[in-house]
Design a protein around this motif. Sequence first.
Motif, PDB file in Angstrom:
ATOM      1  N   THR A  29       0.832  -1.206   0.000  1.00 35.50           N
ATOM      2  CA  THR A  29       0.000   0.000   0.000  1.00 35.50           C
ATOM      3  C   THR A  29       0.863   1.251   0.000  1.00 35.50           C
ATOM      4  OG1 THR A  29      -1.768  -1.160   1.150  1.00 35.50           O
ATOM      5  CG2 THR A  29      -1.816   1.240   1.253  1.00 35.50           C
ATOM      6  N   ARG A  30       1.925   1.252   0.766  1.00 36.83           N
ATOM      7  CA  ARG A  30       2.850   2.385   0.823  1.00 36.83           C
ATOM      8  C   ARG A  30       3.491   2.623  -0.542  1.00 36.83           C
ATOM      9  NH1 ARG A  30       7.929   3.958   1.347  1.00 36.83           N
ATOM     10  NH2 ARG A  30       8.823   1.904   1.075  1.00 36.83           N
ATOM     11  N   LYS A  31       3.929   1.557  -1.199  1.00 34.62           N
ATOM     12  CA  LYS A  31       4.541   1.687  -2.522  1.00 34.62           C
ATOM     13  C   LYS A  31       3.542   2.223  -3.542  1.00 34.62           C
ATOM     14  CE  LYS A  31       8.127  -1.828  -2.055  1.00 34.62           C
ATOM     15  NZ  LYS A  31       8.631  -3.130  -2.534  1.00 34.62           N
ATOM     16  N   LEU A  32       2.313   1.761  -3.472  1.00 36.24           N
ATOM     17  CA  LEU A  32       1.272   2.255  -4.368  1.00 36.24           C
ATOM     18  C   LEU A  32       1.055   3.747  -4.151  1.00 36.24           C
ATOM     19  CD1 LEU A  32      -0.999   1.952  -6.431  1.00 36.24           C
ATOM     20  CD2 LEU A  32      -2.475   1.216  -4.535  1.00 36.24           C
ATOM     21  N   ALA A  33       0.964   4.164  -2.903  1.00 36.00           N
ATOM     22  CA  ALA A  33       0.760   5.584  -2.591  1.00 36.00           C
ATOM     23  C   ALA A  33       1.910   6.423  -3.142  1.00 36.00           C
ATOM     24  CB  ALA A  33       0.611   5.779  -1.089  1.00 36.00           C
ATOM     25  N   LEU A  34       3.137   5.941  -3.018  1.00 33.16           N
ATOM     26  CA  LEU A  34       4.287   6.677  -3.545  1.00 33.16           C
ATOM     27  C   LEU A  34       4.200   6.820  -5.067  1.00 33.16           C
ATOM     28  CD1 LEU A  34       7.162   5.175  -1.376  1.00 33.16           C
ATOM     29  CD2 LEU A  34       6.361   7.542  -1.374  1.00 33.16           C
ATOM     30  N   LYS A  35       3.798   5.770  -5.744  1.00 33.45           N
ATOM     31  CA  LYS A  35       3.658   5.825  -7.202  1.00 33.45           C
ATOM     32  C   LYS A  35       2.567   6.816  -7.595  1.00 33.45           C
ATOM     33  CE  LYS A  35       5.345   1.214  -8.265  1.00 33.45           C
ATOM     34  NZ  LYS A  35       5.032  -0.109  -8.835  1.00 33.45           N
ATOM     35  N   LEU A  36       1.475   6.810  -6.868  1.00 34.09           N
ATOM     36  CA  LEU A  36       0.382   7.732  -7.173  1.00 34.09           C
ATOM     37  C   LEU A  36       0.799   9.182  -6.916  1.00 34.09           C
ATOM     38  CD1 LEU A  36      -2.606   5.655  -5.770  1.00 34.09           C
ATOM     39  CD2 LEU A  36      -1.928   5.931  -8.167  1.00 34.09           C
ATOM     40  N   LEU A  37       1.611   9.409  -5.890  1.00 35.86           N
ATOM     41  CA  LEU A  37       2.146  10.747  -5.646  1.00 35.86           C
ATOM     42  C   LEU A  37       3.027  11.199  -6.818  1.00 35.86           C
ATOM     43  CD1 LEU A  37       3.125  10.549  -1.876  1.00 35.86           C
ATOM     44  CD2 LEU A  37       1.510  12.186  -2.887  1.00 35.86           C
ATOM     45  N   ARG A  38       3.855  10.275  -7.314  1.00 37.84           N
ATOM     46  CA  ARG A  38       4.763  10.607  -8.409  1.00 37.84           C
ATOM     47  C   ARG A  38       4.019  10.991  -9.681  1.00 37.84           C
ATOM     48  NH1 ARG A  38       7.642   5.599  -8.030  1.00 37.84           N
ATOM     49  NH2 ARG A  38       8.299   5.655  -5.888  1.00 37.84           N
ATOM     50  N   GLU A  44      -6.183  13.527  -1.629  1.00 38.51           N
ATOM     51  CA  GLU A  44      -7.515  13.005  -1.307  1.00 38.51           C
ATOM     52  C   GLU A  44      -7.829  11.747  -2.117  1.00 38.51           C
ATOM     53  OE1 GLU A  44      -6.857  16.226  -2.043  1.00 38.51           O
ATOM     54  OE2 GLU A  44      -7.141  17.107  -0.039  1.00 38.51           O
ATOM     55  N   GLN A  45      -7.449  11.769  -3.403  1.00 37.08           N
ATOM     56  CA  GLN A  45      -7.691  10.597  -4.247  1.00 37.08           C
ATOM     57  C   GLN A  45      -6.848   9.409  -3.779  1.00 37.08           C
ATOM     58  OE1 GLN A  45      -6.775  12.580  -7.965  1.00 37.08           O
ATOM     59  NE2 GLN A  45      -8.888  12.250  -8.670  1.00 37.08           N
ATOM     60  N   ILE A  46      -5.607   9.684  -3.435  1.00 41.49           N
ATOM     61  CA  ILE A  46      -4.726   8.613  -2.953  1.00 41.49           C
ATOM     62  C   ILE A  46      -5.278   8.024  -1.661  1.00 41.49           C
ATOM     63  CG2 ILE A  46      -2.412   8.061  -2.098  1.00 41.49           C
ATOM     64  CD1 ILE A  46      -1.378  10.294  -3.995  1.00 41.49           C
ATOM     65  N   ALA A  47      -5.761   8.881  -0.775  1.00 35.62           N
ATOM     66  CA  ALA A  47      -6.343   8.404   0.482  1.00 35.62           C
ATOM     67  C   ALA A  47      -7.542   7.503   0.202  1.00 35.62           C
ATOM     68  CB  ALA A  47      -6.748   9.585   1.355  1.00 35.62           C
ATOM     69  N   GLU A  48      -8.350   7.884  -0.774  1.00 35.69           N
ATOM     70  CA  GLU A  48      -9.527   7.081  -1.106  1.00 35.69           C
ATOM     71  C   GLU A  48      -9.131   5.726  -1.681  1.00 35.69           C
ATOM     72  OE1 GLU A  48     -13.413   7.303  -4.010  1.00 35.69           O
ATOM     73  OE2 GLU A  48     -12.480   9.169  -3.362  1.00 35.69           O
ATOM     74  N   VAL A  49      -8.155   5.734  -2.579  1.00 40.57           N
ATOM     75  CA  VAL A  49      -7.734   4.489  -3.235  1.00 40.57           C
ATOM     76  C   VAL A  49      -7.026   3.544  -2.262  1.00 40.57           C
ATOM     77  CG1 VAL A  49      -6.159   3.556  -4.983  1.00 40.57           C
ATOM     78  CG2 VAL A  49      -7.599   5.517  -5.519  1.00 40.57           C
ATOM     79  N   THR A  50      -6.126   4.084  -1.452  1.00 37.79           N
ATOM     80  CA  THR A  50      -5.283   3.241  -0.592  1.00 37.79           C
ATOM     81  C   THR A  50      -5.852   2.998   0.794  1.00 37.79           C
ATOM     82  OG1 THR A  50      -4.055   5.147   0.232  1.00 37.79           O
ATOM     83  CG2 THR A  50      -3.185   4.039  -1.744  1.00 37.79           C
ATOM     84  N   GLU A  51      -6.846   3.817   1.175  1.00 38.46           N
ATOM     85  CA  GLU A  51      -7.415   3.772   2.525  1.00 38.46           C
ATOM     86  C   GLU A  51      -6.404   4.194   3.596  1.00 38.46           C
ATOM     87  OE1 GLU A  51      -9.296  -0.050   3.037  1.00 38.46           O
ATOM     88  OE2 GLU A  51     -10.800   0.414   1.535  1.00 38.46           O
ATOM     89  N   LEU A  52      -5.383   4.964   3.179  1.00 42.67           N
ATOM     90  CA  LEU A  52      -4.468   5.579   4.127  1.00 42.67           C
ATOM     91  C   LEU A  52      -5.046   6.925   4.534  1.00 42.67           C
ATOM     92  CD1 LEU A  52      -1.028   4.944   2.359  1.00 42.67           C
ATOM     93  CD2 LEU A  52      -1.931   3.737   4.354  1.00 42.67           C
TER      94      LEU A  52
END
Length: 61
Positions: A29-38, A44-52
């Motif tokens: 999940t952390r790696k996915l969030a980093l990719k989405l940030l990049r 907000e979208q990343i929080a919704e997708v990853t549930e972080l």
Amino acid sequence: MLGLSELKQTRVYQEALEEGKQEGKAETTRKLALKLLRIGMSLEQIAEVTELSLQQIQALQ
């Protein structure tokens, strides 16, 4: 002495296995969030997708 099949049936083994799975999921999940940030996805979208939480995502920035 316990054989492998007996060891796998112990509570300690089962708990360690589950903990490892949870840690693996958290890392994925952390790696996915980093990719989405990049790629520029909003926090907000990343929080919704990853549930972080937003705080967790901001910490990754």
